[in-house]
Design an enzyme around this catalytic site. Structure first.
Site: not given
Lengths: 275, 408
Positions: A50, A61, A176
């Site tokens: 990735e 994040d 995911y």
């Protein structure tokens, strides 16, 4: 294209092991070092790669990947340069799946259709766009699937059964699973809950399940590898980039430090299911 | 990418659609972790809106706690000085906590209580929304965390202290430009992490659906009152509405009830900072392009690579690179006009208002006043301008003194 991801998971199944997915910010700490890192990943044991598309405001994040994004931007990284990076990687490696991960705005600005064409041309196989939930599938997800790219969706602990079908509907390549409610690099996941969550996903889909967020050490990666089809490690690697800087520039040991960590993680993942 | 809408709708007040879109703007661009929460919030809000008990309680709080209705005030000396249209101020700076922000935090905290949430988070720029959130959280005894950029903490010290006195925890944000945009990033990160027990009170008509709609609805009390008040005072609707826009909540609150009255011109005033041509400004609709940030598509200050450009304004409340999606749509369909005022013009207007009317306006509405100062002299004496004086200037005296070369 998505076949490269599907083929890689088929190979992993045949080998009877889980895969290691690594995340690095594209262009961190500078484009040249970033290419060295990415080129070294397959040999170090990464099964899928990735690459983060840098964005000024990475809302999902934690501090590690925020800092990685900003380092890459400061070093002049842009979306066109990121595609060049993938193109350069593809010259030597035709087997390892490459998934671009990031936020929608840079793609929106680039132009979604042109971006998809250029990404395919560069050798990209899949996309993860954190802030595009199923509710906004029309703009990028569906055109990406039409053109043969995988659109990898995140499922989270808050994704209940009712919502899961919507999340899975237009997902391809793998699903995911975000193992915690939180941002990248935060608290470590609890292994038993991850096992239950993976089992729940498997009842709804035949797609491989990758698990990420909060996995930092080889032992944790091995634990995940016993329960899922792949373990995803990101913040721990991005932190190693930071710790091996010399001022703003790459220090002499940076590439070896990051790839060494990938080797340790890969060894743990590969050995996880051996009795 | 879709082209901006060109057709004129039957009503400018029908939006958003089911997906939260105003034309191509709005939407729900958030991480999957937040989606179930956002959908639950939308359901809870629709239920509350249909519940007369919720409406009664909201109205009681607005009357007894906030102090509504706020007056519509004829600014006589300013009108005489400008020599044109009659200028009225909608006095939302007289609300409890000193700005319009509390109209929305009252509505959202009642919703939070209805949903059984125990913890409140908010972002703040000038600190007015943070104070308004800390205030209602104190009233209900709920834990409150406010994210605020370090740069804003520095220039809005009185509000930081007020929030702490009200029992809120102010968490400094050191990432990015250390202003409102970064505070919002950090609040979203908190929400993703504490999604179960936390209610995020967004302070502007921004963020993912249903926030732009919900905040607009809570702020629309400004325009509803103003409409009734101007009809009573003048027997007719105003010719011009003017309000400052950062995210755009005070402006949307004033504008929304007038959107389907075609005789009313509407002007939103953005912060031009050092001047639009310097690049150091916060004028997303004037100089930005459509982009996706903080959960919705709207005009955005960004570079050619889609990276968000750091905004600049003397006013912390306008120092934001985006704008609420409904404003972007109203601009594209031609219902609102967009103007801008520089730091300098806002400072001049601040002093004009203080001297002529005995009112210290916040630097945010001082931008709106700068536009009124340009518009009113060009209008006839029978014409009427209503400006939203959405906050008081006490919080800004240090900034103003600094720019005037004085020390306090």
């Amino acid at each position: 294209m998505r076949e490269r991801i599907e083929g890689r998971f088929a190979d992993l199944r045949a080998e009877g092991r889980a895969g290691l997915v690594t995340f690095l910010c594209g262009g961190d700490p500078d484009p040249e070092t970033s290419l060295k890192l990415i080129r070294g990943l397959p040999e170090a044991g990464a099964d899928l790669i990735e690459i983060g598309m840098p964005f000024s405001d990475p809302m999902a994040d934690g501090p590690s990947i925020q800092a990685g994004n900003l380092r890459a931007l400061k070093a002049g990284m842009t979306l066109p340069r990121l595609l060049d990076l993938v193109r350069a990687f593809r010259r030597d490696d035709d087997a390892t799946p490459v998934i671009l991960m990031g936020y929608y705005n840079p793609i929106h600005r680039y132009g979604p259709t042109r971006f998809l064409d250029d990404a395919i041309d560069a050798g990209v196989d899949g996309l993860i766009v954190v802030d595009l939930p199923p509710e906004e599938d029309g703009e990028l997800c569906l055109p990406a699937l039409d053109k043969g790219l995988a659109f990898v969706r995140l499922a989270t602990p808050t994704t209940d059964d009712a919502r899961l079908s919507a999340v899975l509907a237009n997902t391809a390549g793998f699903i995911y699973y975000v193992s915690i409610t939180g941002i990248t690099g935060a608290a470590a996941p609890v292994a038993t809950r991850v096992g239950e969550a993976v089992a729940r996903l498997k009842r709804h889909t035949d797609l491989p399940v990758g698990v990420g967020f909060g996995i930092r050490e080889p032992a944790q990666a091995a634990e995940i590898a016993r329960q899922a089809d792949a373990a995803v490690v990101g913040s721990a690697l991005v932190d190693l980039v930071r710790r091996n800087l010399d001022g703003d520039a790459a220090g002499p040991g940076l590439v070896d430090a990051v790839l060494g960590k990938v080797r340790d993680l890969a060894e743990a993942v590969r050995g996880a299911r051996t009795p | 990418m879709a082209e901006p809408a060109k057709t004129i709708p039957n009503s400018f007040r029908a939006g958003p659609d089911e997906g939260g879109h105003f034309g191509i703007y709005g939407g729900r661009y958030v991480a999957e972790t937040l989606m179930p929460n956002i959908l639950a919030l939308e359901r809870a809000y629709e239920e509350a809106k249909a519940d007369p008990a919720f409406d009664r309680e909201l109205k009681a709080w607005l009357k007894d706690y906030v102090g509504r209705p706020s007056p519509l005030y004829f600014a006589e000396r300013l009108t005489a000085e400008l020599g044109g249209a009659k200028v009225y101020f909608k006095r939302d700076e007289l609300n409890h906590t000193g700005a319009h922000k509390v109209n929305n935090t009252v509505g959202q905290i009642l919703l939070a209580r209805r949903m059984g949430k125990k913890r409140i988070i908010a972002e703040t720029g000038a600190g007015q929304h943070g104070v308004a959130t800390a205030t209602v959280a104190a009233k209900l005894g709920l834990e409150c965390v406010v994210y605020m950029g370090e740069k804003d903490i520095e220039r809005q010290k009185p509000n930081v202290f007020r929030m702490r006195l009200l029992g809120a925890e102010v968490r400094p944000v050191s990432s990015g430009s250390r202003t409102l945009k970064d505070a919002m990033n950090e609040a979203l990160r908190d929400w993703v992490t504490n999604v179960g027990d936390t209610f995020y009170i967004i302070g502007s008509v921004a963020g993912p659906h249903p926030y732009p709609m919900m905040v607009r609805d809570f702020q629309a009390v400004i325009g509803e009152e103003a409409k009734a008040q101007v009809l009573e005072a003048e027997g007719r609707l105003p010719d011009l509405l003017v309000a400052a826009v950062g995210g755009g909540s005070n402006a949307m609150g004033l504008f929304f009830p007038f959107l389907d009255d075609p005789e009313v011109r509407i002007v939103a005033v953005e912060a031009a900072g050092d001047g639009i041509d310097t690049g150091r400004h916060a004028a997303a609709m004037t100089a930005g392009t459509p982009g996706v940030l903080h959960g919705s598509r709207s005009y955005l200050m960004q570079d050619g690579d889609g990276q968000v450009v750091e905004p600049h304004s003397i006013s912390a409340g306008l120092d934001y690179p985006g704008i609420g999606p409904e404003h972007s749509w109203l601009k594209d369909v031609g219902r609102i006009e967009v103007a801008s005022a520089t730091d300098r013009e806002a400072l001049d207007a601040f002093q004009t208002c203080s001297r002529l009317e005995g009112i210290l306006p916040a630097l945010e509405p001082a931008h709106a006043l700068a536009q009124v100062i340009k518009e009113a002299p060009r209008m006839d004496k029978e014409q009427i301008v209503v400006m939203n004086l959405c906050g008081r200037g006490d919080k800004d005296i240090h900034t103003v003194a600094d720019r005037m070369g004085m020390s306090l």
